[in-house]
Design an enzyme around this catalytic site. Structure first.
Site, PDB file in Angstrom:
ATOM      1  CB  SER A  10      -0.928   0.013   1.217  1.00 53.47           C
ATOM      2  OG  SER A  10      -1.669   1.211   1.211  1.00 53.47           O
ATOM      3  CG  HIS A  35      -4.113  -1.155  -1.806  1.00 48.82           C
ATOM      4  ND1 HIS A  35      -5.252  -1.815  -2.226  1.00 48.82           N
ATOM      5  CD2 HIS A  35      -4.516  -0.324  -0.813  1.00 48.82           C
ATOM      6  CE1 HIS A  35      -6.295  -1.407  -1.516  1.00 48.82           C
ATOM      7  NE2 HIS A  35      -5.873  -0.493  -0.652  1.00 48.82           N
ATOM      8  CG  ASP A  37      -5.333   2.950   0.568  1.00 51.08           C
ATOM      9  OD1 ASP A  37      -6.314   2.208   0.415  1.00 51.08           O
ATOM     10  OD2 ASP A  37      -4.266   2.594   1.110  1.00 51.08           O
ATOM     11  CG  MET A  39      -8.312   7.742   1.982  1.00 50.72           C
ATOM     12  SD  MET A  39      -7.624   7.694   3.635  1.00 50.72           S
ATOM     13  CE  MET A  39      -6.776   6.111   3.619  1.00 50.72           C
ATOM     14  CG  HIS A  69      -9.467   0.895  -1.098  1.00 50.11           C
ATOM     15  ND1 HIS A  69      -8.978   0.664   0.178  1.00 50.11           N
ATOM     16  CD2 HIS A  69     -10.815   0.953  -0.969  1.00 50.11           C
ATOM     17  CE1 HIS A  69      -9.988   0.600   1.024  1.00 50.11           C
ATOM     18  NE2 HIS A  69     -11.116   0.787   0.359  1.00 50.11           N
ATOM     19  CG  MET A  71     -11.535   4.012   1.344  1.00 51.33           C
ATOM     20  SD  MET A  71     -10.000   3.969   2.308  1.00 51.33           S
ATOM     21  CE  MET A  71      -8.812   3.972   0.987  1.00 51.33           C
ATOM     22  CG  MET A 140     -12.349  -2.093   4.224  1.00 50.67           C
ATOM     23  SD  MET A 140     -10.766  -1.815   3.395  1.00 50.67           S
ATOM     24  CE  MET A 140      -9.804  -1.053   4.710  1.00 50.67           C
ATOM     25  N   GLY A 145      -9.321   4.589   6.559  1.00 51.35           N
ATOM     26  CA  GLY A 145      -8.988   5.994   6.782  1.00 51.35           C
ATOM     27  C   GLY A 145      -7.514   6.200   7.122  1.00 51.35           C
ATOM     28  N   GLY A 147      -3.513   4.144   7.928  1.00 50.96           N
ATOM     29  CA  GLY A 147      -2.658   2.969   8.010  1.00 50.96           C
ATOM     30  C   GLY A 147      -2.277   2.703   9.459  1.00 50.96           C
ATOM     31  N   GLY A 148      -1.631   1.558   9.667  1.00 49.92           N
ATOM     32  CA  GLY A 148      -1.030   1.275  10.964  1.00 49.92           C
ATOM     33  C   GLY A 148      -1.979   0.852  12.069  1.00 49.92           C
ATOM     34  CG  ASP A 178      -6.757  -2.322   2.674  1.00 52.48           C
ATOM     35  OD1 ASP A 178      -5.708  -2.117   3.301  1.00 52.48           O
ATOM     36  OD2 ASP A 178      -7.335  -1.452   1.990  1.00 52.48           O
ATOM     37  N   GLY A 179      -5.740  -3.923   5.816  1.00 52.08           N
ATOM     38  CA  GLY A 179      -5.723  -3.307   7.136  1.00 52.08           C
ATOM     39  C   GLY A 179      -5.087  -4.218   8.165  1.00 52.08           C
ATOM     40  N   GLY A 200       0.595  -2.298   4.092  1.00 48.60           N
ATOM     41  CA  GLY A 200       1.222  -0.986   4.098  1.00 48.60           C
ATOM     42  C   GLY A 200       2.374  -0.949   5.066  1.00 48.60           C
TER      43      GLY A 200
HETATM   44  C1  DX5 Z   1      -6.735   2.005   5.214  1.00 46.70           C
HETATM   45  C2  DX5 Z   1      -6.264   1.688   3.810  1.00 46.70           C
HETATM   46  C3  DX5 Z   1      -5.204   0.678   3.761  1.00 46.70           C
HETATM   47  C4  DX5 Z   1      -3.933   1.032   4.476  1.00 46.70           C
HETATM   48  C5  DX5 Z   1      -3.490  -0.215   5.167  1.00 46.70           C
HETATM   49  O1  DX5 Z   1      -7.827   2.818   5.153  1.00 46.70           O
HETATM   50  O2  DX5 Z   1      -7.356   1.225   3.031  1.00 46.70           O
HETATM   51  O3  DX5 Z   1      -4.919   0.291   2.417  1.00 46.70           O
HETATM   52  O4  DX5 Z   1      -2.896   1.492   3.635  1.00 46.70           O
HETATM   53  O5  DX5 Z   1      -2.405   0.094   5.952  1.00 46.70           O
HETATM   54  P1  DX5 Z   1      -1.780  -0.955   6.982  1.00 46.70           P
HETATM   55  O6  DX5 Z   1      -1.303  -2.117   6.162  1.00 46.70           O
HETATM   56  O7  DX5 Z   1      -0.687  -0.169   7.601  1.00 46.70           O
HETATM   57  O8  DX5 Z   1      -2.873  -1.351   7.924  1.00 46.70           O
HETATM   58 ZN    ZN Z   2      -6.874   0.336   1.014  1.00 47.02          ZN
END
Ligand code: DX5
Ligand code: ZN
Length: 220
Positions: A10, A35, A37, A39, A69, A71, A140, A145, A147-148, A178-179, A200
Site C-alpha cells: 500500500s 494498492h 488508497d 480518500m 481503492h 474510499m 476491510m 482511513g 494505516g497502521g 486490507d488493514g 502498508g
Molecule cells: C486504510 C487503507 C489501507 C492502508 C493499510 O484505510 O485502506 O490500504 O494502507 O495500511 P496498513 O497495512 O498499515 O494497515
Molecule cells: Zn486500502
C-alpha cells in the site's frame, strides 16, 4: 482450488515526498500489484491522492497492476479520471448510496476490473447479490482511513462466508484483505479464503522486502 496469493503493497505507507521511489521499492520486491488508497475527506476522515498520482507514477515507469481503492462518497465522479490515470482495478465501497451494479458495469466499460468493498461494520449479506458482477471483493480488516491500525480478527468469519459463496457459485473473483496485514495475519486470512493481501506498514517496515513478498506469494 485457491487462486495464487498476491501481495499489494500500500502506497499510503510509502514516502509521500517521493511516491515514485516507494512504488519502485514495491515493484523491486517482486510484488505484482500496488494498492493505491483514494480518500475524499467525507467517506473517511482523511485525504490522500488524486488521479494525478497514478498518472505520474505511470509516466515515471511504474508497471505494476494498480489496485485502486476508492474510499469516496461519490464513486461515479472519480472512476473515469482514475481509469484514465492508469488504474487496472477500481474498488468501490458498498456503504454509500449510488447504483452499485451500474457503477461496477461502468468500471468495466472503462477497461478496468471492478471490486466491491465492505467496511468492518457491514455484513457480507450487503454484497451477496453483486458477487456475479465483480472481479474482486475487498473485506476491510480495519476501519478505513488510516494505516497502521491493528488487524480485526473478527473479520475472519466474513471472509469465510464470502469464500463459501464463491465456491458454491463457481465464481472467480479475488478475495482481498486490507488493514493490519502482516505475515501472521495474512496466514490467518489465507486459511479463511483470502488470496489478495494489502500490506502498508508491515511491508514498508520490513527489512527484507523480497522475502516478505515471496512469503506472501507462497502462502499455502
Ligand atoms: C486504510 C487503507 C489501507 C492502508 C493499510 O484505510 O485502506 O490500504 O494502507 O495500511 P496498513 O497495512 O498499515 O494497515
Ligand atoms: Zn486500502
Amino acid at each position: 482450488m485457491s487462486l495464487p496469493a498476491i501481495l499489494a503493497p500500500s502506497l499510503l505507507a510509502g514516502d509521500h515526498a517521493n511516491l515514485g521511489a516507494s512504488a519502485l521499492v514495491a515493484a523491486n520486491s517482486g510484488a505484482p500489484w500496488l494498492h493505491i488508497d483514494i480518500m475524499d475527506g467525507h467517506f473517511v476522515p482523511n485525504l490522500t491522492f488524486g488521479p494525478e498520482v497514478p498518472a505520474a507514477l505511470r509516466r515515471a515507469g511504474a508497471t505494476q497492476f494498480f489496485d485502486t481503492h476508492l474510499m469516496v462518497e461519490n464513486p461515479d465522479a472519480f472512476i473515469e479520471p482514475f481509469a484514465k490515470a492508469g488504474a487496472n482495478l477500481l474498488s468501490v465501497h458498498i456503504e454509500p448510496n449510488y447504483d452499485h451494479r451500474r457503477t461496477l458495469a461502468r468500471i468495466r466499460e472503462l477497461g478496468c476490473q471492478c471490486g466491491i468493498v465492505l467496511n468492518p461494520g457491514t455484513p457480507a449479506a450487503a454484497i451477496e447479490s453483486l458477487l456475479d458482477c465483480v472481479d474482486l471483493v475487498l473485506v476491510m480488516t480495519v476501519q478505513p482511513g488510516f494505516g497502521g491500525q491493528p488487524f480485526r480478527r473478527d473479520m475472519l468469519p466474513k471472509l469465510q462466508q464470502v469464500d463459501q459463496w464463491r465456491r458454491e457459485r463457481g465464481l472467480k473473483f479475488r478475495l482481498e484483505v486490507d488493514g493490519g496485514i502482516d505475515l501472521a495475519s495474512a496466514l490467518e486470512c489465507r486459511s479463511a479464503g483470502a488470496d489478495t493481501f494489502v500490506a502498508g506498514t508491515s511491508f514498508f517496515r520490513a527489512a527484507d522486502k523480497i522475502t516478505f513478498a515471496k512469503t506472501i506469494a507462497q502462502l499455502p
